[in-house]
Scaffold this motif. Structure first.
Motif, PDB file in Angstrom:
ATOM      1  N   SER A 141       0.838  -1.205   0.000  1.00  0.00           N
ATOM      2  CA  SER A 141       0.000   0.000   0.000  1.00  0.00           C
ATOM      3  C   SER A 141       0.874   1.257   0.000  1.00  0.00           C
ATOM      4  CB  SER A 141      -0.944  -0.006   1.208  1.00  0.00           C
ATOM      5  OG  SER A 141      -0.231  -0.082   2.419  1.00  0.00           O
ATOM      6  N   GLU A 175      -2.766   7.253   4.010  1.00  0.00           N
ATOM      7  CA  GLU A 175      -3.475   6.030   4.424  1.00  0.00           C
ATOM      8  C   GLU A 175      -4.373   6.303   5.635  1.00  0.00           C
ATOM      9  OE1 GLU A 175      -1.670   2.061   3.971  1.00  0.00           O
ATOM     10  OE2 GLU A 175       0.005   3.123   3.048  1.00  0.00           O
ATOM     11  N   ASP A 186       7.305   1.640   7.168  1.00  0.00           N
ATOM     12  CA  ASP A 186       7.236   1.333   5.732  1.00  0.00           C
ATOM     13  C   ASP A 186       7.688   2.530   4.914  1.00  0.00           C
ATOM     14  OD1 ASP A 186       5.671  -0.412   7.148  1.00  0.00           O
ATOM     15  OD2 ASP A 186       3.803   0.089   6.133  1.00  0.00           O
ATOM     16  N   SER A 235      -4.063  -5.122   6.562  1.00  0.00           N
ATOM     17  CA  SER A 235      -3.233  -4.732   7.705  1.00  0.00           C
ATOM     18  C   SER A 235      -3.977  -3.769   8.625  1.00  0.00           C
ATOM     19  CB  SER A 235      -1.896  -4.149   7.243  1.00  0.00           C
ATOM     20  OG  SER A 235      -1.992  -2.793   6.953  1.00  0.00           O
TER      21      SER A 235
END
Ligand SMILES: Nc1ncnc2c1ncn2[C@@H]1O[C@H](COP(=O)(O)OP(=O)(O)O)[C@@H](O)[C@H]1O
Ligand SMILES: O=C(O)[C@H]1O[C@H](OP(=O)(O)O)[C@H](O)[C@@H](O)[C@@H]1O
Ligand SMILES: [Mg+2]
Length: 368
Positions: A141, A175, A186, A235
């Protein structure tokens, strides 16, 4: 858009004629959480690496309308039958990458407005592709978000105005905008590249809006292996229950997260001293703590089996992210790698050697 080639070349700018506006293309690579994850979601610490094995790519083309192009397979809207539609939703959920591209545009624009960064009025179309196994804890993502963000930085020529340490937070905000619970590791790995030690202590996060990120020599890493299976898990969903318990002051979750964070600190020392027996112990402890906090039902039987197959071969193993892929280390060397390869093949899991991406920072990024 075709994704091939193995070099971690980051940017491609095509000019169709001397006066034609440029097409911009950026890649962002998958990442492995080696130690400390998921404490990045909780003011903790991690050691993470950016890997060449998989990547997402985003292409920006100047255009008269502002257009977000759905991906032909990841944003499927045409089905052979009702059963096909229902199966697709069951396996991959409702969402593809379009919402990530849109959220990135929104967060980028709002940030620039708040900071008084001028954006010109030209429009563009955005399209993406990815070969990162979907929702397997390899940061598929954020790779899409990160590559989009890089395209916007170059289209508006504002790379020098948004400092490199701020970018992971903006990428995370895209996100968050979508209600996905996620952390910074990430995005830091994908913006910086290479191998990083990250410290997200509360004081620094609140004072500066980012953690302390140290690039480590990738040569300190022993050979690592990536194990994964077709087993998408969301997730955001995996994280939300534990996140709520942490917010509610659950002492078990709070103290376990602190313990997970301390593994990254110990891991940094172990890497610097090339103490790989210690590294193996820390990796195993990391997974055991995750298992206690999240519970087997939330982690998923297949994901747990991947770790157990690796451990039965004598390897140290843990999740790379929230589930779907595992990073394994064979402390006994090549003969053990062969045992691990065979065990994974027998169990139906894909396995491949990890290839680390070198640092991705360019001169402008470093100067800021
Ligand atoms: N391969 C993909 N293609 C399109 N969209 C994706 C892909 N992977 C993730 N997404 C989008 O990102 C959201 C969050 O994915 P996430 O569970 O964090 O996966 P990952 O572990 O790969 O980061 C998904 O709900 C979906 O909207
Ligand atoms: O649980 C984890 O280790 C990570 O989960 C998410 O990553 P994903 O690749 O989507 O599984 C989250 O974004 C990270 O911050 C967590 O460390
Ligand atoms: Mg993700």
């Amino acid at each position: 858009m075709e994704l091939n080639g193995s070099s971690p070349s980051l940017t491609k700018i095509e000019r169709n004629g001397s006066s034609a506006p440029a097409i911009i293309e950026h890649k962002a690579f998958a990442r492995i959480g080696l130690l400390g994850n998921p404490s990045d979601v909780y003011y903790g610490r991690t050691i993470s690496l950016n890997i060449e094995n998989f990547w997402a790519s985003v292409r920006l083309e100047p255009s008269s309308d502002l257009l977000i192009r759905p991906h032909p397979t990841h944003d499927l809207v045409k089905f052979a039958s009702l059963d096909h539609l229902v199966n697709r939703l069951k396996n991959e959920g409702y969402y593809g990458g379009v919402r990530l591209l849109m959220a990135t545009c929104k967060v980028f624009t709002n940030y620039c407005k708040e900071q008084g960064i001028h954006l010109h009025n030209s429009n563009f179309s955005l399209s993406y592709d990815t070969n990162i196994p979907r929702q397997t804890g390899l940061s598929g993502s954020s790779a899409i978000v990160c590559a989009t963000f890089s395209c916007l930085l170059d289209f508006y020529k504002v790379r020098d105005k948004i400092a490199v340490e701020i970018r992971p937070q903006l990428i995370l905000n895209a996100e968050k905008e979508l209600g996905i619970v996620a952390g910074l590791q990430d995005r830091v790995a994908q913006v910086y590249g290479g191998l990083l030690y990250m410290d997200f202590n509360k004081e620094s996060m609140e004072k500066y809006g980012h953690g302390n990120y140290t690039q480590l020599d990738t040569g300190l890493l022993p050979p690592l292996h990536l194990i994964y299976a077709e087993n998408p898990s969301d997730s955001g969903k995996v994280h939300s229950a534990v996140r709520q318990r942490w917010l509610d002051g659950d002492t078990f979750i709070i103290s376990s997260m602190e313990e997970v964070a301390s593994l990254a600190l110990q891991g940094k020392r172990a890497l610097l001293e090339k103490d790989y027996a210690k590294l193996a112990t820390l990796m195993n402890q990391n997974f055991d703590l995750r298992r206690q906090m999240f519970g087997d039902a939330s982690l998923g039987a297949l994901n747990i089996e991947m770790v157990e197959v690796a451990r039965r071969a004598g390897a140290a193993a843990k999740f790379t992210g929230s589930g779907g892929a595992v990073v394994a280390f064979c402390p006994d060397g090549q003969s053990q790698v062969e045992v691990l390869n065979n065990a994974c093949k027998k169990a139906g899991f894909a396995i491949e050697p990890v290839r680390v991406v070198p640092s991705l920072l360019n001169e402008i990024d470093i100067r800021n």
